[in-house]
Design an enzyme around this catalytic site. Sequence first.
Site, short mmCIF file in Angstrom:
data_model
loop_
_atom_site.label_atom_id
_atom_site.label_comp_id
_atom_site.label_asym_id
_atom_site.label_seq_id
_atom_site.Cartn_x
_atom_site.Cartn_y
_atom_site.Cartn_z
N GLY A 17 58.14 54.09 -7.69
CA GLY A 17 59.53 54.32 -7.31
C GLY A 17 60.57 53.65 -8.18
CG ASN A 19 62.54 57.70 -12.35
OD1 ASN A 19 63.49 57.80 -13.14
ND2 ASN A 19 61.28 57.70 -12.76
CG LEU A 99 57.46 70.64 -3.80
CD1 LEU A 99 58.94 70.28 -3.92
CD2 LEU A 99 56.93 70.29 -2.40
CG ASN A 113 60.37 66.81 -11.54
OD1 ASN A 113 60.02 65.80 -10.92
ND2 ASN A 113 59.65 67.28 -12.57
CG HIS A 115 58.00 66.22 -17.35
ND1 HIS A 115 56.83 66.18 -16.64
CD2 HIS A 115 57.64 66.34 -18.66
CE1 HIS A 115 55.80 66.28 -17.46
NE2 HIS A 115 56.27 66.38 -18.69
CE LYS A 183 65.26 47.77 -20.80
NZ LYS A 183 65.72 47.90 -22.19
CB ALA A 185 64.86 58.78 -21.34
C1 GAR Z 1 57.89 58.69 -14.02
O1 GAR Z 1 57.66 58.46 -15.38
C2 GAR Z 1 58.16 60.16 -13.76
O2 GAR Z 1 58.89 60.78 -14.78
C3 GAR Z 1 56.77 60.70 -13.72
O3 GAR Z 1 56.02 59.72 -13.05
C4 GAR Z 1 56.63 58.43 -13.20
C5 GAR Z 1 56.92 57.87 -11.84
O4 GAR Z 1 57.43 56.58 -11.90
N1 GAR Z 1 56.74 61.96 -13.06
C6 GAR Z 1 55.92 62.95 -13.40
O5 GAR Z 1 55.08 62.85 -14.28
C7 GAR Z 1 56.08 64.23 -12.61
N2 GAR Z 1 55.56 65.34 -13.34
P1 GAR Z 1 58.25 55.91 -10.71
O6 GAR Z 1 57.47 56.13 -9.42
O7 GAR Z 1 58.30 54.46 -11.10
O8 GAR Z 1 59.60 56.54 -10.65
#
Ligand code: GAR
Length: 214
Positions: A17, A19, A99, A113, A115, A183, A185
């Site tokens: 988490g 993000n 989803l 989302n 990525h 960090k 992007a």
């Molecule tokens: C992040 O790098 C996000 O972009 C990626 O998982 C990580 C989650 O980190 N998401 C994907 O790959 C989805 N396709 P976080 O839980 O610390 O935010």
Amino acid sequence: MTKQTKKRIGVLVSGGGTNLQALLDAEARGELKSGTIAVVVASKPGAYALERAAKAGVEGVCVERKAYETREAFEAALQKVLEERQIDVLVLAGFMLVLSDQFIKLYPDRIINVHPALIPSFCGDGFYGLRVHERALEYGVKVTGATVHFVNEITDGGAIIMQKAVAIPEGISPEDLQQLVMKEAEHVMLPQAAELLCAGRLSRKGRLVTIDNK
Ligand code: GAR
């Protein structure tokens, strides 16, 4: 003049988490101001993101994918949680499930989302989390980055809202590259995109997204 009410944001997470934390911090700083994080839904019990939500005083709910036999049943439970809280927009922040088309149609152009690559590179089924950075390093690309996009029925296939490039330092590990991309992007763009979405400033025509002036 009528005061525009804030959009109610549901953040969907599966893990750490960071993000989500960037979104919570942006709201606390007043940068995310057209929306408010009303609920955080985790697809896995014990997801650290739920602790982050609790610390920020935001409701956290776990809708465990494994508790349901089918995706339909899982999504019905998710829909119920979101509808009960009158959620307007969804932000997928490290949400590791795909989803269904049927679910996505409930929130047309209202699900975004993040990525961890420059789509259309290193994306689609099987490209998530650390794997994305491992593949990028294996391929030998010199620049990577992150993308915030609308969610449609194709994995990582929705119209692109924002991208930010990150130069890859020589000899970096996948783990360190993941941290760097987050960090530089992800944590920068995701709150910005959430604010634009909540402020009604994103217009999409087919694949082309434009940002409307205030
Ligand atoms: C992040 O790098 C996000 O972009 C990626 O998982 C990580 C989650 O980190 N998401 C994907 O790959 C989805 N396709 P976080 O839980 O610390 O935010």
